[in-house]
Design an enzyme around this catalytic site. Structure first.
Site, PDB file in Angstrom:
ATOM      1  N   VAL A  61       0.816  -1.224   0.000  1.00  0.00           N
ATOM      2  CA  VAL A  61       0.000   0.000   0.000  1.00  0.00           C
ATOM      3  C   VAL A  61       0.849   1.275   0.000  1.00  0.00           C
ATOM      4  O   VAL A  61       0.322   2.364  -0.215  1.00  0.00           O
ATOM      5  CB  VAL A  61      -0.997   0.038   1.187  1.00  0.00           C
ATOM      6  CG1 VAL A  61      -1.975  -1.120   1.121  1.00  0.00           C
ATOM      7  CG2 VAL A  61      -0.288   0.099   2.526  1.00  0.00           C
ATOM      8  N   ASN A  87      -7.416  -0.631   5.658  1.00  0.00           N
ATOM      9  CA  ASN A  87      -7.110  -1.112   7.009  1.00  0.00           C
ATOM     10  C   ASN A  87      -5.646  -1.442   7.277  1.00  0.00           C
ATOM     11  O   ASN A  87      -5.219  -1.497   8.433  1.00  0.00           O
ATOM     12  CB  ASN A  87      -8.009  -2.357   7.238  1.00  0.00           C
ATOM     13  CG  ASN A  87      -7.606  -3.180   8.415  1.00  0.00           C
ATOM     14  OD1 ASN A  87      -7.772  -2.740   9.557  1.00  0.00           O
ATOM     15  ND2 ASN A  87      -7.089  -4.371   8.168  1.00  0.00           N
ATOM     16  N   SER A 140      -7.467   4.499  15.342  1.00  0.00           N
ATOM     17  CA  SER A 140      -7.112   3.884  16.632  1.00  0.00           C
ATOM     18  C   SER A 140      -7.491   4.870  17.741  1.00  0.00           C
ATOM     19  O   SER A 140      -7.666   6.076  17.468  1.00  0.00           O
ATOM     20  CB  SER A 140      -5.598   3.647  16.648  1.00  0.00           C
ATOM     21  OG  SER A 140      -5.136   3.382  17.953  1.00  0.00           O
ATOM     22  N   TYR A 153       3.073   6.575  15.334  1.00  0.00           N
ATOM     23  CA  TYR A 153       1.809   5.838  15.156  1.00  0.00           C
ATOM     24  C   TYR A 153       0.629   6.773  15.450  1.00  0.00           C
ATOM     25  O   TYR A 153      -0.316   6.867  14.663  1.00  0.00           O
ATOM     26  CB  TYR A 153       1.792   4.627  16.088  1.00  0.00           C
ATOM     27  CG  TYR A 153       0.571   3.740  15.962  1.00  0.00           C
ATOM     28  CD1 TYR A 153       0.396   2.916  14.867  1.00  0.00           C
ATOM     29  CD2 TYR A 153      -0.411   3.718  16.955  1.00  0.00           C
ATOM     30  CE1 TYR A 153      -0.721   2.090  14.748  1.00  0.00           C
ATOM     31  CE2 TYR A 153      -1.523   2.895  16.855  1.00  0.00           C
ATOM     32  CZ  TYR A 153      -1.673   2.072  15.746  1.00  0.00           C
ATOM     33  OH  TYR A 153      -2.789   1.257  15.635  1.00  0.00           O
TER      34      TYR A 153
HETATM   35  N1  LIG Z   1      -4.495  -4.643  17.045  1.00  0.00           N
HETATM   36  C1  LIG Z   1      -4.749  -3.519  17.684  1.00  0.00           C
HETATM   37  O1  LIG Z   1      -4.637  -3.431  18.923  1.00  0.00           O
HETATM   38  C2  LIG Z   1      -5.186  -2.288  16.922  1.00  0.00           C
HETATM   39  C3  LIG Z   1      -5.793  -1.230  17.629  1.00  0.00           C
HETATM   40  C4  LIG Z   1      -6.177  -0.089  16.931  1.00  0.00           C
HETATM   41  C5  LIG Z   1      -5.979  -0.029  15.570  1.00  0.00           C
HETATM   42  N2  LIG Z   1      -5.388  -1.071  14.902  1.00  0.00           N
HETATM   43  C6  LIG Z   1      -5.191  -0.954  13.464  1.00  0.00           C
HETATM   44  O2  LIG Z   1      -5.859  -2.015  12.819  1.00  0.00           O
HETATM   45  C7  LIG Z   1      -5.255  -2.253  11.545  1.00  0.00           C
HETATM   46  C8  LIG Z   1      -5.047  -3.728  11.358  1.00  0.00           C
HETATM   47  O3  LIG Z   1      -4.172  -4.195  12.352  1.00  0.00           O
HETATM   48  P1  LIG Z   1      -4.180  -5.676  12.958  1.00  0.00           P
HETATM   49  O4  LIG Z   1      -4.311  -5.531  14.418  1.00  0.00           O
HETATM   50  O5  LIG Z   1      -5.118  -6.533  12.204  1.00  0.00           O
HETATM   51  O6  LIG Z   1      -2.650  -6.053  12.674  1.00  0.00           O
HETATM   52  P2  LIG Z   1      -1.995  -7.277  11.901  1.00  0.00           P
HETATM   53  O7  LIG Z   1      -0.535  -7.074  12.055  1.00  0.00           O
HETATM   54  O8  LIG Z   1      -2.608  -8.554  12.337  1.00  0.00           O
HETATM   55  O9  LIG Z   1      -2.429  -7.027  10.370  1.00  0.00           O
HETATM   56  C9  LIG Z   1      -1.911  -5.998   9.569  1.00  0.00           C
HETATM   57  C10 LIG Z   1      -1.846  -6.492   8.135  1.00  0.00           C
HETATM   58  O10 LIG Z   1      -1.377  -5.415   7.306  1.00  0.00           O
HETATM   59  C11 LIG Z   1      -0.479  -5.959   6.354  1.00  0.00           C
HETATM   60  N3  LIG Z   1       0.450  -4.928   5.874  1.00  0.00           N
HETATM   61  C12 LIG Z   1       1.456  -4.338   6.564  1.00  0.00           C
HETATM   62  N4  LIG Z   1       2.129  -3.495   5.772  1.00  0.00           N
HETATM   63  C13 LIG Z   1       1.534  -3.540   4.557  1.00  0.00           C
HETATM   64  C14 LIG Z   1       1.778  -2.901   3.312  1.00  0.00           C
HETATM   65  N5  LIG Z   1       2.782  -2.030   3.156  1.00  0.00           N
HETATM   66  N6  LIG Z   1       0.963  -3.182   2.265  1.00  0.00           N
HETATM   67  C15 LIG Z   1      -0.061  -4.074   2.402  1.00  0.00           C
HETATM   68  N7  LIG Z   1      -0.334  -4.719   3.542  1.00  0.00           N
HETATM   69  C16 LIG Z   1       0.457  -4.460   4.607  1.00  0.00           C
HETATM   70  C17 LIG Z   1       0.261  -7.065   7.115  1.00  0.00           C
HETATM   71  O11 LIG Z   1       0.872  -7.984   6.225  1.00  0.00           O
HETATM   72  C18 LIG Z   1      -0.850  -7.661   7.955  1.00  0.00           C
HETATM   73  O12 LIG Z   1      -1.474  -8.754   7.308  1.00  0.00           O
HETATM   74  C19 LIG Z   1      -3.976  -1.410  11.526  1.00  0.00           C
HETATM   75  O13 LIG Z   1      -4.215  -0.232  10.776  1.00  0.00           O
HETATM   76  C20 LIG Z   1      -3.759  -1.065  12.994  1.00  0.00           C
HETATM   77  O14 LIG Z   1      -3.052   0.129  13.168  1.00  0.00           O
HETATM   78  C21 LIG Z   1      -5.005  -2.199  15.550  1.00  0.00           C
END
Ligand SMILES: NC(=O)c1ccc[n+]([C@@H]2O[C@H](COP(=O)([O-])OP(=O)(O)OC[C@H]3O[C@@H](n4cnc5c(N)ncnc54)[C@H](O)[C@@H]3O)[C@@H](O)[C@H]2O)c1
Length: 255
Positions: A61, A87, A140, A153
């Protein structure tokens, strides 16, 4: 089913939250366009979720060409994009601002901010033409307040909220809604890795300490987050646009 015949495009689709959203959209009748950097994890989803009507697109992305391409491939296969769950994201290094390296700062900006921006830019062009669509950007609780040792972040997630509101206003007259979600910790690899960085000897200590600060005393499940995404993309939320919706077990209500 709520999303019968609809096309749902999801980035970060192979991660904890993205995969669960893919599962729920599929169960509600949607055809899926799944985008992730991790090709192997994307391929594993086919059996795991018993996918039938789908397109897998390994893409980065941070590269506008990749984003242009995943949008194009989605339209070539399905002729439209009804839902866009923008996402993909990372958390970056756990360090106070004085210790953050330029490399980490740039990496986080590239993925969490530019990636979301490119997605909006290219998918909105398609939605504007079809005069319909729903977008959810993943922000977030770090998009709403300070997050010690997660400065870059927090900056990207505040920016995602700004982009969300701007996009929502720009396309409000064109049948398109744009919202953001603001989760507190969710039980995914992202959070588990962060807990390990915070307490390498025993990550359950970091997790336990965080859970104590959350009135519901636990992390969210990916399903709880994905349910909000589906709601924001459904007819049931037809008057909701430009919002940044908290889903935080009461975490930010405590102050
Ligand atoms: N897990 C939490 O506590 C939390 C809380 C608030 C917000 N978020 C947000 O939720 C979203 C998803 O996070 P998650 O918890 O599922 O994490 P995760 O690490 O399980 O999933 C993130 C996914 O994004 C993909 N990714 C990373 N860099 C990429 C790139 N350059 N191009 C395409 N894909 C890419 C990864 O391969 C992974 O599959 C993120 O934006 C994160 O900031 C997560």
């Amino acid at each position: 089913m709520k999303f019968d015949g609809k096309v749902a495009l999801i980035t970060g689709a192979a991660g904890g939250i993205g995969k669960e959203a893919a599962r729920l959209f599929k169960e509600n009748g949607a055809r899926l366009v799944l985008v992730d950097l991790n090709e192997e994890a994307l391929k594993n989803m086919v059996d795991e979720l018993e996918l039938k009507d789908f397109l897998l697109i390994p893409a980065d992305v941070t590269k506008e060409e990749d984003v242009k391409n995943y949008t194009k491939l989605a339209v070539e296969k399905y002729g439209k994009v009804d839902v866009f769950f923008n996402n993909a994201g990372i958390v970056g290094d756990f360090a106070e601002i004085t210790e953050v390296t330029s490399e980490d700062f740039n990496k986080i900006i590239d993925i969490n901010l530019k990636g979301v921006f490119y997605g909006l830019k290219h998918v909105l062009r398609v939605m504007k033409e079809q005069k319909s669509g729903c977008i959810v950007n993943t922000s977030s609780v770090a998009g709403l307040g300070g997050s010690p040792s997660l400065g870059p972040y927090a900056a990207t997630k505040h920016a995602v909220n700004g982009l969300t509101k701007t996009a929502a206003v720009e396309v409000a007259g064109e049948g398109i809604r744009v919202n953001a979600i603001c989760p507190s910790p969710v039980d995914t690899a992202l959070m588990r890795d962060l807990d390990e960085v915070k307490s390498p000897e025993d990550s359950s200590k970091a997790r336990g300490a965080y859970e104590q600060k959350i009135p519901l005393k636990r992390y969210a499940t990916p399903t709880e987050i994905a349910e909000l995404v589906l709601f924001l993309c459904s007819e049931q939320s037809s008057f909701m646009t430009g919002g940044a919706y908290l889903i935080d077990g009461g975490y930010t209500a405590t102050y």
